[in-house]
Design an enzyme around this catalytic site. Structure first.
Site: not given
Ligand code: GCU
Length: 727
Positions: A360-361, A416, A422, A517
């Site tokens: 992931n990322e 993502n 952001y 979120k």
């Molecule tokens: C990222 C990440 C998540 C994180 C999310 C965020 O993409 O994969 O683990 O919680 O962004 O910033 O809310």
């Protein structure tokens, strides 16, 4: 005969190896259940010591084993002072044999260490790395000749159903690992016995006209059993299905398109950390079913077996993954391979799982390197070797260049994207996806994360990006679902996140220690308004939901009353009188002159929802974060021909004076910001690309986004100085 006993009671816990001031605890237990969710990025990261004293077990069986469903993150197990073994990886099952060292009276000591390390994952991510023995522990009694217990934590029994293309039959291969003798396999009353050869016995059955595992519509499960001549017995459920992921048509289940749309989920919960109960997980699944989605991304690690079982039973399609996340570590390769092998060996039989997520990322820190690519190639080969029946995937960070080959290393991939939260604005999400799909028409692409934080206390009639209000979160999810509905090429989408979750490094949106979120609060008590737009799209359960119940005191004279519903007609009642009926789909917006206090009700047939609203002169302070007040407090002074907070740094720094003001008030703060983001960014050298992107964001927008991360002097300084500088 195999016997087992739940071993959750009678443990003592201490942060001291000598068990000074030990407390009596029951498992599951998490030693960061409080400090891991209260902010400050200061939760205890060290060694937790667990001890259990017991007399010789009376379980049947020549051999006695202990089974840990998971211990975070690194564990060493000793019995009567003899080290039985060590396990690295905080999310998977492992076992050790006790037999040789058992006495009449015994002491088992288990350590759980979640300290920073460069050799195992996760180390940098936006969630708390809770420590503890946070899932069940079992004592097993097995015959001397027993199915494998110490091969990557598996059960030693693998079932591979292969459904024919025309769905008319399913060949079911069964394999069981045991050292000698014979194994009798059974399925639907039919039995087949096979000799053990080289440590394995195998056979296969054919099911004509199989009852398919068909997602939420009909998640039919078969049961397979293996019994050894020594009397050991294991069983597993499995499902007959076939699937593919097509770059144009998306996910196809049993030869029919089956559009996937879902949410991601962490495993933690308020005041429990990761030490949640089966009842907690059952409640989580009930919430998933109420939401109506058909798929879950179980992020960012291996989840509890029980939850994968629930997904099998309810027909929820699953993206499973290991915690290879955010920052690649050159000494972490072995751990990614062992976590991936455990994930697959332990979860191979679940029909709900369709993809194995490698990372992931992972290019967030340090971009793409040869070592990182090599690590992923090895993971991809390993996953395909262990499981030729499933596909591999990755979740890429938005700053990864799409031309990078790693973007298409796995069978499918997903991104993502947080445009509109952001950075950037909402339409950039579909712009990115459409552009990618046009450039790589043969590469299936999904949206593995998207979302916006919402504090249920924050309310507004003018939602804007970065205001942490429920209203903006609703706009965000309305937009994404609308664009998803028009893009069948998206093989899946996952809202980030179903639940608010523990991220101890966070301090924004008026809440410390949480990522907000979620569509539901971390205690599962409140479904935010955005929860209901998913119900409107995906739930068959008739409902009407009036948004804005927490926005009771309203300053605007004309106010919007928004309704989410899966019904086609909704009527608005004010103070008991019908005012307006609308026909429509999913989202109904009524405007209404507000004067005084009113009872609002919306109805559709027998369905109804209601709230009170009242006109006020002043917006209640509790409806927005103090930093938003700060931003509202500074009137952005705009003098024609002069700079202001409405300008982006890229523009301002073209002037010498402008650059000087940015160097004084802006850049030190932005570059210093990473320190305040804790794990997910501490030490993360934010790639230049991110600063480049930020340079294009108008200061006022960025400050709204970063909220409490921006100091007042920064806002005041720039707000005062910029309007003095001619463009
Ligand atoms: C990222 C990440 C998540 C994180 C999310 C965020 O993409 O994969 O683990 O919680 O962004 O910033 O809310």
């Amino acid at each position: 005969m195999r016997t087992k006993e739940l071993w959750n009671e009678g443990w003592s816990f201490s942060k001291d190896s000598g068990f000074a001031d030990a407390e009596q605890v029951s498992l599951p237990h998490c030693f960061n259940s409080t400090d891991g969710q209260d902010g400050g990025n200061d939760y205890f990261r060290g060694t937790g010591y667990y001890r259990k004293e017991f007399t010789r077990p009376v379980l049947d069986g020549d051999e006695i084993w202990v089974e840990f469903r998971s211990v975070a993150m690194v564990s060493t197990v000793t019995l009567n002072g003899v080290e039985l073994g060590r396990h690295t990886g905080g999310y998977s099952t492992f076992r050790f044999e006790l037999t040789p060292h058992l006495q009449d009276n015994n002491v088992l000591v288990v350590t759980a260490n979640n300290e920073y390390s460069e050799t195992y994952y996760p180390q940098k991510a936006d969630f708390t790395f809770y420590g503890g023995i946070y899932r069940d522990v079992w004592l097993l009694g097995v015959p001397k000749e027993h199915f494998q217990l110490d091969h990557f934590g598996g059960e030693g029994f693998k079932v591979t159903p292969v459904v024919s293309k025309d769905l008319s039959s399913c060949e079911v291969k069964m394999e069981a690992w045991i050292s000698s003798g014979t194994v009798t396999f059974s399925l639907q009353g039919e039995e087949k016995t096979a000799e053990v050869r080289d440590g394995k016995a195998e056979t296969s059955f054919v099911i004509p006209n199989p009852h398919l595992w068909n997602g939420k519509k009909d998640p039919f499960l078969y049961e397979a059993t293996a019994v050894s001549s020594s009397g050991d017995e294991v069983s597993t459920r499995f499902g007959c299905r076939r699937y593919e992921i097509d770059p144009e048509r998306g996910f196809i289940l049993n030869n029919k398109e089956y559009r996937l749309a879902g949410v991601s989920k962490h495993q933690d919960r308020w005041a429990k950390g990761n030490a949640v109960s089966k009842e907690d997980l059952k409640e989580d699944m009930d919430i998933v079913l109420e939401l109506g989605v058909n798929t879950l991304r179980l992020a960012h690690y291996q989840h509890d077996q029980y939850f994968y079982d629930l997904c099998d039973e309810k027909g929820i399609i699953v993206w499973a993954e290991i915690p290879y996340i955010t920052a690649h570590m050159k000494d972490g390769r072995e751990n990614t391979l062992s976590q991936m092998q455990e994930l697959i060996v332990q979860n191979y039989n679940h029909p709900s799982i369709i993809v194995w997520g490698l990372s992931n990322e992972i290019t967030t820190q340090g971009g793409v390197t040869k070592d990182l690519e090599e690590n992923h190639k090895l993971l991809n080969v390993l996953a395909h070797k262990l499981d030729p029946t499933r596909l591999t995937t990755m979740a890429h960070v938005f700053i990864l260049k799409t031309k990078e080959p790693i973007a298409r290393l796995t069978d499918v991939s997903a991104w993502n994207l947080y445009y509109g939260w952001y950075v950037g604005d909402l339409p950039q999400n579909e712009k990115f996806l459409d552009k990618y799909h046009k450039k790589y028409p043969k590469a299936p692409i999904g949206l593995s994360e998207y979302g916006a934080d919402a504090n249920i206390q924050y309310q507004t009639a003018e939602p804007i990006k970065g205001d942490y209000t429920e209203a903006y979160q609703c706009l965000y999810h309305e937009h994404i679902l609308e664009m998803w509905s028009k893009r069948p090429y998206l093989w899946t989408i996952y809202a980030w996140n179903l639940f608010d979750f523990g991220a101890d490094a966070r301090n924004e949106g008026g809440k410390k220690g949480q990522n907000q979120k979620g569509l539901v609060t971390i205690d599962r008590k409140t479904r935010k308004d955005a929860f209901y737009i998913y119900k409107a799209y995906f739930s068959d359960e008739p409902f009407v939901h009036l948004c804005g119940k927490r926005y009771e005191k309203r300053v605007e004279a004309e106010t919007e009353l928004k309704v989410y519903s899966n019904q086609k007609e909704v009527t608005l009642y004010v103070d008991g009188k019908p005012v307006e009926t609308q026909k429509g789909e999913r989202i109904f917006r009524f405007n209404f002159e507000l004067a005084g206090s009113h009872e609002i009700e919306v109805r559709s047939g027998e369905l109804a929802d209601s709230m009170t609203v009242q006109k006020v002169e002043e917006k209640p302070a509790e409806y927005q974060s103090e930093t938003m007040m700060v931003h509202n407090w500074f009137d952005v002074e705009v003098k024609k021909g002069y700079f202001s907070l409405k300008d982006a740094p890229i523009r301002i720094k073209r002037s010498k004076e402008g650059k000087a003001v940015l160097d004084k008030y802006y850049y030190p703060m932005i570059h210093g910001m990473t320190e305040r983001y804790g794990d997910v960014s501490s030490g993360v050298k934010i790639p230049k690309i991110t600063y480049t992107i930020l340079d294009f964001v108008p200061l006022e927008k960025l400050f709204r986004m970063l909220g409490s991360m921006i100091s007042l002097e920064t806002v005041e300084g720039l707000g005062k100085e910029l309007p003095k500088i001619r463009k």
